[in-house]
Design a protein around this motif. Structure first.
Motif, mmCIF file in Angstrom:
data_model
loop_
_atom_site.group_PDB
_atom_site.id
_atom_site.type_symbol
_atom_site.label_atom_id
_atom_site.label_comp_id
_atom_site.label_asym_id
_atom_site.label_seq_id
_atom_site.Cartn_x
_atom_site.Cartn_y
_atom_site.Cartn_z
ATOM 1 N N TYR A 155 0.845 -1.210 0.000
ATOM 2 C CA TYR A 155 0.000 0.000 0.000
ATOM 3 C C TYR A 155 0.871 1.246 0.000
ATOM 4 C CZ TYR A 155 -3.047 3.619 1.903
ATOM 5 O OH TYR A 155 -3.713 4.799 2.119
ATOM 6 N N LEU A 156 0.581 2.168 -0.927
ATOM 7 C CA LEU A 156 1.507 3.248 -1.266
ATOM 8 C C LEU A 156 0.888 4.635 -1.049
ATOM 9 C CD1 LEU A 156 4.399 3.297 -2.512
ATOM 10 C CD2 LEU A 156 3.326 3.408 -4.759
ATOM 11 N N PRO A 157 0.786 5.084 0.203
ATOM 12 C CA PRO A 157 0.240 6.424 0.428
ATOM 13 C C PRO A 157 1.294 7.494 0.167
ATOM 14 C CG PRO A 157 0.856 5.438 2.525
ATOM 15 C CD PRO A 157 1.108 4.400 1.464
ATOM 16 N N ASP A 158 0.826 8.731 -0.078
ATOM 17 C CA ASP A 158 1.763 9.848 -0.120
ATOM 18 C C ASP A 158 2.302 10.037 1.295
ATOM 19 O OD1 ASP A 158 1.410 10.476 -2.859
ATOM 20 O OD2 ASP A 158 -0.481 11.484 -2.380
ATOM 21 N N GLY A 159 3.384 10.734 1.406
ATOM 22 C CA GLY A 159 3.954 10.952 2.737
ATOM 23 C C GLY A 159 5.418 11.311 2.632
ATOM 24 N N GLU A 160 5.958 11.818 3.728
ATOM 25 C CA GLU A 160 7.347 12.251 3.737
ATOM 26 C C GLU A 160 8.295 11.060 3.717
ATOM 27 O OE1 GLU A 160 8.203 14.931 6.881
ATOM 28 O OE2 GLU A 160 6.511 16.262 6.438
#
Length: 206
Positions: A155-160
């Motif tokens: 699972y590939l969420p946006d984020g720092e």
């Protein structure tokens, strides 16, 4: 180093462009809509074209050392239709190294080692369409003579960018549930200079 990045306007691809330019590489991107590339850098070459067009792919491959494919599936067969053109052009130009962004669905299942995760209940994705596209690409790369690495995020969420994550050859790290776009791009970028995962899929997760 001269790097060709396909899928450069996508989430992972765009960050790969930034990492590559920050590291002083020369970057070529092949994009349908050049206006989407908002960077202005003397080491960036933007070619307007389509990955499904053989001539465009061949044009983009000139004087390239490494190819990065961060193309999305996007409900189409672009991924599997473009890969034969990419492989052929690389072979014709004598380019050996390719890094692609895949999906954790094409890693080996822990419960059924002869199957891939998307073929078992191990993958939580309701639809297997994207995984099947990535599986086709995996098969094509396996049959090629190229030095390929497929980075397989879960699972590939946006984020720092955190800069710390777990990786495992051919499997998803135990209990791995997510990995940010930034960290996926960072790991994939590191493979440009690394030979550790040649001809391997790499699972990546926190």
């Amino acid at each position: 180093m001269n790097i060709l990045i396909l899928g450069a306007t996508g989430r992972v691809g765009s960050q790969m462009v930034t990492y590559s330019l920050n590291d002083r590489h020369h970057v070529t991107v092949l994009v349908r809509t050049p206006e989407k590339i908002e960077l202005n850098n003397e080491n960036l070459t933007i070619i307007q074209g389509n990955v499904l067009n053989k001539e465009d792919i061949e044009r983009a491959m000139q004087r390239i050392d490494v190819v990065v494919s961060a193309l999305n599936t996007d409900g189409t067969t672009t991924l599997s239709e473009s890969m034969p053109l990419i492989i052929e052009a690389m072979e014709n130009e004598g380019i050996n190294r390719i890094i692609t962004i895949g999906t954790a669905g094409i890693l080996q299942s822990r419960t059924m080692p002869n199957s891939l995760r998307y073929q078992t209940g191990e993958s939580k994705q309701k639809s297997t369409r994207a995984a099947k596209e990535h599986h086709r690409v995996y098969d094509m790369l396996k049959q090629s003579a190229l030095d390929w690495t497929i980075v397989c995020p879960t699972y590939l969420p946006d984020g720092e960018r955190i800069g710390q994550y777990r990786i495992e050859r051919n499997f998803l790290p135990e209990g791995g549930a997510r990995i940010s776009v930034s960290d996926t791009a960072e790991f994939a970028f590191k493979q440009i200079k690394s030979n550790i995962f040649i001809k391997s899929r790499v699972g990546i997760a926190y």
